[in-house]
Scaffold this active site. Structure first.
Site, PDB file in Angstrom:
ATOM      1  N   ASP A   1       0.551  -0.941   0.322  1.00  0.00           N
ATOM      2  CA  ASP A   1       0.249   0.243  -0.239  1.00  0.00           C
ATOM      3  C   ASP A   1       0.893   1.081   0.006  1.00  0.00           C
ATOM      4  OD1 ASP A   1      -2.416  -1.905   0.184  1.00  0.00           O
ATOM      5  OD2 ASP A   1      -2.884  -0.873   2.321  1.00  0.00           O
TER       6      ASP A   1
ATOM      7  N   HIS B   1      -5.112   9.731  -0.093  1.00  0.00           N
ATOM      8  CA  HIS B   1      -5.687   9.118   1.519  1.00  0.00           C
ATOM      9  C   HIS B   1      -5.752   9.796   2.525  1.00  0.00           C
ATOM     10  CE1 HIS B   1      -3.608   6.132   4.152  1.00  0.00           C
ATOM     11  NE2 HIS B   1      -3.141   4.853   3.301  1.00  0.00           N
TER      12      HIS B   1
ATOM     13  N   HIS C   1      -6.375   3.443  -4.555  1.00  0.00           N
ATOM     14  CA  HIS C   1      -5.749   3.245  -2.733  1.00  0.00           C
ATOM     15  C   HIS C   1      -6.031   5.149  -2.794  1.00  0.00           C
ATOM     16  CE1 HIS C   1      -5.082   2.112   1.060  1.00  0.00           C
ATOM     17  NE2 HIS C   1      -4.146   2.982   1.538  1.00  0.00           N
TER      18      HIS C   1
ATOM     19  N   HIS D   1       3.871  -2.206   2.795  1.00  0.00           N
ATOM     20  CA  HIS D   1       4.087  -0.862   2.050  1.00  0.00           C
ATOM     21  C   HIS D   1       4.857  -1.059   1.351  1.00  0.00           C
ATOM     22  CE1 HIS D   1       1.196  -0.512   5.747  1.00  0.00           C
ATOM     23  NE2 HIS D   1       0.417  -0.272   4.797  1.00  0.00           N
TER      24      HIS D   1
HETATM   25 ZN   LIG Z   1      -2.256   3.112   2.987  1.00  0.00          ZN
END
Ligand SMILES: [Zn+2]
Length: 232
Positions: free
Chosen positions: A51, A105, A101, A194
């Protein structure tokens, strides 16, 4: 007597708050809409997901995956794609799956459907224009699925994807990340890691990259790595 009245008032509120918290934030919750959390345990597959990228560590992570011949799924933020377009292009060129995503964010809590839709649509536009790949998967920032999100996803043929194992790579050192994942993982796991940081936040994903080699080496002896779409 007063205390009883206060309790009678507060108790249902507490129960309601707990229900909303579970529906919105629990990774396995299906209450607000259908969410992929894990695959079939018997299939012997696992999916690595990254992510918040692309980021500075993305090339390092791509190199480890390329050497191990492993395909993963990257949930990209539109603003980070604008910042690192070459990294985003390379993710697509090397055969990984790309998911949405959001653009910036944000926390979805209390956001209007219009704001949520804008975040998703803007990220789709940027990802398509820079990679040529139109995401079919969506992962909500901070894992929070707010009211109004699922009709928006449905209208855009996007599937919500959470995870069954969090690598905790924002907090742990490399050895801790690898140990934690190897202890928790089983067939059908979707693993959260991530390769970048949310736009505007600073951070370092070198610990994730340092843990990845060991994770891939240990897990490829037991499982087959697939992208999230391949898993389903
Ligand atoms: Zn995130």
């Amino acid at each position: 007597m007063l205390i009883l009245w206060v309790l009678a008032f507060l108790l249902p509120l507490g129960v309601l708050a707990a229900i909303v918290c579970y529906a919105v934030a629990a990774p396995a919750s299906q209450w607000l809409g259908r969410t992929r959390v894990r695959g079939n345990p018997a299939a012997g597959t696992i999916a690595l997901t990254f992510d918040d990228g692309p980021g500075e560590a993305t090339p390092l992570i791509l190199e480890i995956l390329r050497k191990a011949d492993v395909r993963a799924t990257f949930f990209l933020c539109g603003q980070n794609v604008e910042r690192f377009p070459e990294h985003a292009r390379r993710i697509a060129e090397e055969g990984h799956e790309i998911g949405n995503h959001t653009h910036s964010h944000p926390y979805f809590l209390w956001k209007t459907p219009g704001k949520i839709a804008w975040e998703i649509d803007r990220a789709q536009e940027v990802i398509v224009s820079r990679t040529g790949h139109r995401p079919r998967l969506f992962r909500p920032p901070y894992g929070l699925r707010w009211f109004g999100l699922f009709p928006i996803l449905h209208g855009r043929e996007l599937t919500a994807v959470m995870w069954s194992v969090s690598g905790r790579d924002c907090r742990l050192p490399a050895t801790g990340i690898a140990d934690h994942i190897l202890r928790k993982v089983n067939g059908g796991s979707i693993i959260l890691l991530h390769d970048g940081c949310p736009p505007g936040e600073r951070g370092d994903r070198r610990q994730t990259a340092a843990a990845l080699e060991e994770i891939v080496r240990a897990l490829s002896e037991r499982y087959r790595f697939v992208t999230v779409s391949e898993m389903f």
